[in-house]
Scaffold this motif. Sequence first.
Motif, mmCIF file in Angstrom:
data_model
loop_
_atom_site.group_PDB
_atom_site.id
_atom_site.type_symbol
_atom_site.label_atom_id
_atom_site.label_comp_id
_atom_site.label_asym_id
_atom_site.label_seq_id
_atom_site.Cartn_x
_atom_site.Cartn_y
_atom_site.Cartn_z
ATOM 1 N N UNK A 74 20.566 52.531 20.609
ATOM 2 C CA UNK A 74 20.700 53.893 20.500
ATOM 3 C C UNK A 74 19.463 54.762 20.001
ATOM 4 N N UNK A 75 18.857 55.511 21.181
ATOM 5 C CA UNK A 75 19.614 55.577 22.423
ATOM 6 C C UNK A 75 19.203 54.279 23.113
ATOM 7 N N UNK A 76 20.296 53.914 24.135
ATOM 8 C CA UNK A 76 20.095 52.864 25.145
ATOM 9 C C UNK A 76 18.894 53.081 25.965
ATOM 10 N N UNK A 77 18.070 51.980 26.290
ATOM 11 C CA UNK A 77 17.052 51.889 27.140
ATOM 12 C C UNK A 77 17.410 51.150 28.231
ATOM 13 N N UNK A 78 16.818 51.483 29.511
ATOM 14 C CA UNK A 78 17.253 50.789 30.852
ATOM 15 C C UNK A 78 15.929 50.782 31.661
ATOM 16 N N UNK A 79 16.097 49.655 32.718
ATOM 17 C CA UNK A 79 15.006 49.708 33.586
ATOM 18 C C UNK A 79 15.655 48.978 34.955
ATOM 19 N N UNK A 80 15.271 48.979 36.023
ATOM 20 C CA UNK A 80 15.680 48.768 37.280
ATOM 21 C C UNK A 80 14.598 47.998 38.371
ATOM 22 N N UNK A 81 15.158 47.395 38.979
ATOM 23 C CA UNK A 81 14.492 46.523 39.913
ATOM 24 C C UNK A 81 14.863 46.503 41.257
ATOM 25 N N UNK A 82 14.255 46.671 42.413
ATOM 26 C CA UNK A 82 14.617 46.132 43.566
ATOM 27 C C UNK A 82 14.171 45.165 44.285
ATOM 28 N N UNK A 83 15.124 44.365 44.648
ATOM 29 C CA UNK A 83 15.095 43.176 45.527
ATOM 30 C C UNK A 83 14.745 43.312 47.145
ATOM 31 N N UNK A 84 13.955 42.986 47.713
ATOM 32 C CA UNK A 84 13.888 43.255 49.154
ATOM 33 C C UNK A 84 13.773 41.906 49.889
ATOM 34 N N UNK A 85 14.505 41.767 51.130
ATOM 35 C CA UNK A 85 14.532 40.305 51.514
ATOM 36 C C UNK A 85 13.860 40.443 52.833
ATOM 37 N N UNK A 86 13.261 39.532 53.627
ATOM 38 C CA UNK A 86 12.572 39.613 54.586
ATOM 39 C C UNK A 86 12.732 38.322 55.410
ATOM 40 N N UNK A 87 12.295 38.278 56.779
ATOM 41 C CA UNK A 87 12.464 37.060 57.409
ATOM 42 C C UNK A 87 11.684 35.943 56.832
ATOM 43 N N UNK A 88 12.138 34.673 56.946
ATOM 44 C CA UNK A 88 11.410 33.604 56.343
ATOM 45 C C UNK A 88 10.013 33.115 57.041
ATOM 46 N N UNK A 89 9.009 33.032 56.604
ATOM 47 C CA UNK A 89 7.741 32.674 56.965
ATOM 48 C C UNK A 89 7.491 31.254 57.305
ATOM 49 N N UNK A 90 6.842 31.047 58.267
ATOM 50 C CA UNK A 90 6.320 29.346 58.484
ATOM 51 C C UNK A 90 5.004 29.327 58.552
ATOM 52 N N UNK A 91 4.506 28.232 58.126
ATOM 53 C CA UNK A 91 3.113 28.081 57.941
ATOM 54 C C UNK A 91 2.566 27.545 59.273
ATOM 55 N N UNK A 92 2.126 28.736 60.035
ATOM 56 C CA UNK A 92 1.570 28.516 61.412
ATOM 57 C C UNK A 92 0.170 29.160 61.555
ATOM 58 N N UNK A 93 -0.639 29.448 60.571
ATOM 59 C CA UNK A 93 -1.863 29.976 60.491
ATOM 60 C C UNK A 93 -2.587 29.161 59.512
ATOM 61 N N UNK A 94 -3.887 28.752 60.044
ATOM 62 C CA UNK A 94 -4.809 28.057 59.132
ATOM 63 C C UNK A 94 -5.782 29.070 58.338
ATOM 64 N N UNK A 95 -6.343 29.032 57.275
ATOM 65 C CA UNK A 95 -7.088 30.005 56.556
ATOM 66 C C UNK A 95 -8.439 30.042 57.527
ATOM 67 N N UNK A 96 -9.084 31.320 57.506
ATOM 68 C CA UNK A 96 -10.256 31.645 58.225
ATOM 69 C C UNK A 96 -11.200 32.046 57.453
ATOM 70 N N UNK A 97 -12.449 31.802 57.231
ATOM 71 C CA UNK A 97 -13.444 32.084 56.702
ATOM 72 C C UNK A 97 -13.830 33.367 57.162
ATOM 73 N N UNK A 98 -14.445 34.209 56.234
ATOM 74 C CA UNK A 98 -15.074 35.579 56.802
ATOM 75 C C UNK A 98 -16.510 35.293 57.494
ATOM 76 N N UNK A 99 -17.179 33.970 57.019
ATOM 77 C CA UNK A 99 -18.304 33.573 57.892
ATOM 78 C C UNK A 99 -18.239 32.324 58.015
ATOM 79 N N UNK A 100 -18.858 31.800 59.153
ATOM 80 C CA UNK A 100 -19.042 30.392 59.646
ATOM 81 C C UNK A 100 -20.049 29.862 58.782
ATOM 82 N N UNK A 101 -21.250 30.385 58.254
ATOM 83 C CA UNK A 101 -22.159 29.826 57.613
ATOM 84 C C UNK A 101 -22.249 30.904 56.423
ATOM 85 N N UNK A 102 -22.474 30.338 55.283
ATOM 86 C CA UNK A 102 -23.015 31.018 53.991
ATOM 87 C C UNK A 102 -24.262 30.727 53.716
#
Length: 790
Positions: free
Chosen positions: A418-446
Amino acid sequence: METLRSKGASLDWRVSILLFCVVAAVNGQIRYTIPEEMRKGLFVGDVAKDLGLDLKRLVSGRARLVIDEDNQYVALNQNKGHIVVNERIDREKLCAKKSPCSFSLEIVLEDPLELFSITIEIQDVNDHAPAFPKKEINLEISESTPTGTVFLLDSAADPDVGVNSLQSYSLKANDHFVLKQHTRGDGSKYAEMMLQSSLDREKQSEHTLILTAVDGGEPQRSGTVRIHVSVLDANDNAPVFTQSLYKVSVLENVSRGTVVARVSAVDLDQGYNGNVTYFFTHLEEHSSCPFEINSYTGEVKLTGDIDYEVSPSYEINLQAKDPWGVVGASKLIIELADVNDNSPVITMASYSGKISEDSAPGTVVALISVQDKDSGKNGQVHLNIDENLPFKIKSSLRNYYTLRSKYNITLTATDEGLPALSSSKTVFLDVTDINDNAPAFSQSVYSTQVMENNSPGVTLLQIYATDPDQGQNARISYFLIDSEFNGAPVSSYFSINTESGVIQSLRSLDYEQVKEYKIRVKAQDGGSPPLTSNTTVNVHVKDQNDNPPQVLYPVQTGGSLVAEMVPRSADVGYLVTKVVAVDVDSGQNAWLSYKLQKATDRALFEVGLQNGEIRTIRQVTDKDAVKQRLTVIVEDNGQPSRSATVIVNVAVADSFPEVLSEFTDFTQDKEYNDNLTFYLVLALAVVSFLFITCLVVIISVKIYRWRQSRVLYHSNLPVIPYYPPRYSDTLGTGTLQHVYNYEVCRTTDSRKSDMKYMKPMSQSLVSVDGAGTETLWGSAAYLDFNSNLN
């Protein structure tokens, strides 16, 4: 929807929603027991074996741990099915005095959903010694204090529990005090010191005692405090509090400066002896007690921040003291009343945010936890969703709920405060991703540079790779590819943070050993199977002026003496020798310059600034000493510069025997010459002093005689002839009848001296006339006369 009941006033309420593709609830529960302070990576339990799961199932089900605590104390090794320590666990920080101490977590598997509860109990180890809040306890006790009077002592604190906690006190043996130990209702122990025999201030005004607190751990730990007792003159009444225990309740949101309690003590003495002042006792040094007491009125005010969730109550020891140090004790307990000041917090415990578009109704897509840090009704949380949506909530394990749907969801959590407190959260759904991309470095040589002699642990650079995938498929980890430098693995030279890509040096690098390191780094995503890519990091070590020049020639030997010969016919610019030195550094740190620091004859030699050649700068003469000692300093061009010195012995001679005779036993000869020079200077000073003294004496005598002769010559008195003994008279009857002249020739060789006898001169007479004027006949007589006058 279900309302969860709290197990205690301080326990958080949680409501969770679990959304997965396939539901297969499993009521498995495991309990592990481990000691605190275990190192990271140590084994906790084999969950795959204990739950009867195959390792492939852990990988395919993307097994992960769901932990409500902020600290991730343990981690799951999917490849082995083990739970291992992820970070240091401090039982005292996790549970304080609570025993047994444990925390719970869940293992969540997907496709189909499986949920397992695990409880990990933390056993205490004796890693703390009892400690007193102050280094010294000062007591002022009147000499009239009756025997049997008890004095409450500061209690020691030991955050360990069980047998590892504080067990007993002991007092060093003395003639006046004994120790009494007591146990409070909560099991804590405290000590009192009782006066056993009367004090006499006139005999001893101060006493020093040692109080020791020990625990029951293995090995046993202890702590000590010094008790300093000052004996005061008689004051026969001690202050007495109106209550032995004061207890008040305060809202946790009360403002600072508020008076929360008022205590009072009465002293039956009158006048000055009846004045009472109030204090808090048993507070640790630099403690953060949020209350203070007015020393004269006894009012207790709030001066700091209080929070029911941090500490629901405060127990404060009170002391009332009269002007003579006689004290009375009481206790104040301040209980905080919880205020609904924390809103529910919605946490996505397990949520991928993706779902296949052809998912059937009833698919579980997320696990959501709702927490409220308040207690009682203020911490009871209700989870609400829009009733018009086709959602269904199903109870799950340990206050979790599964929500089945394939639509976006907005959740609202409300407590019963008293008084009551509340909070909200929204759940968004998306299309399932598959691992089809390899990591890419910003430079070939550092490439990066680091100064040699760096401190171990210094950061070299940070590499970065991106992955267009999402979720776990885009989570990139960095690793060093195995290679070797000088026979040692690259991991002994460098390390990389698997999450941030920060590369650090593990040891101090040396430019003179390795000038450049080529490191191969691999970036790997979190997909299944994982994809990788590589890059190269070139680490260039910069030179530092850390090496002094090294003289190669002339070679400095300790047992023998090497000298360069210069003929006396040498002309200007004659090359005597060349100082050869090297510096293992590079660049300007290795640029060497040569200077003549000291020399027997600076006007005879010079050193080439760049080449180190020693040449004559004038014609050598016969007057130049045979032994010449040159000190050459070699400096590099670093900042700061480093240097080395070399001694060059030069012999100015035309033949080797001459050099040999001069340089034989050079060290002893040098010492002998130094001593000889000292004695010669000392002798010269003494002779000079004697000469000047003699000269002054002779001059003084001459002046004296001259003054006497002037007095005789100018006097008007008659001069009476004086004939000294053995003086020759006019008749030749004296002992020396004739006057002889002698001509003597002396040489430095006594054998060649010569003496000649001259013919005697005619007899001479000296007379004085009436006017006082003397008449002289013969030069010999004149000399003899003057001699006698003088």
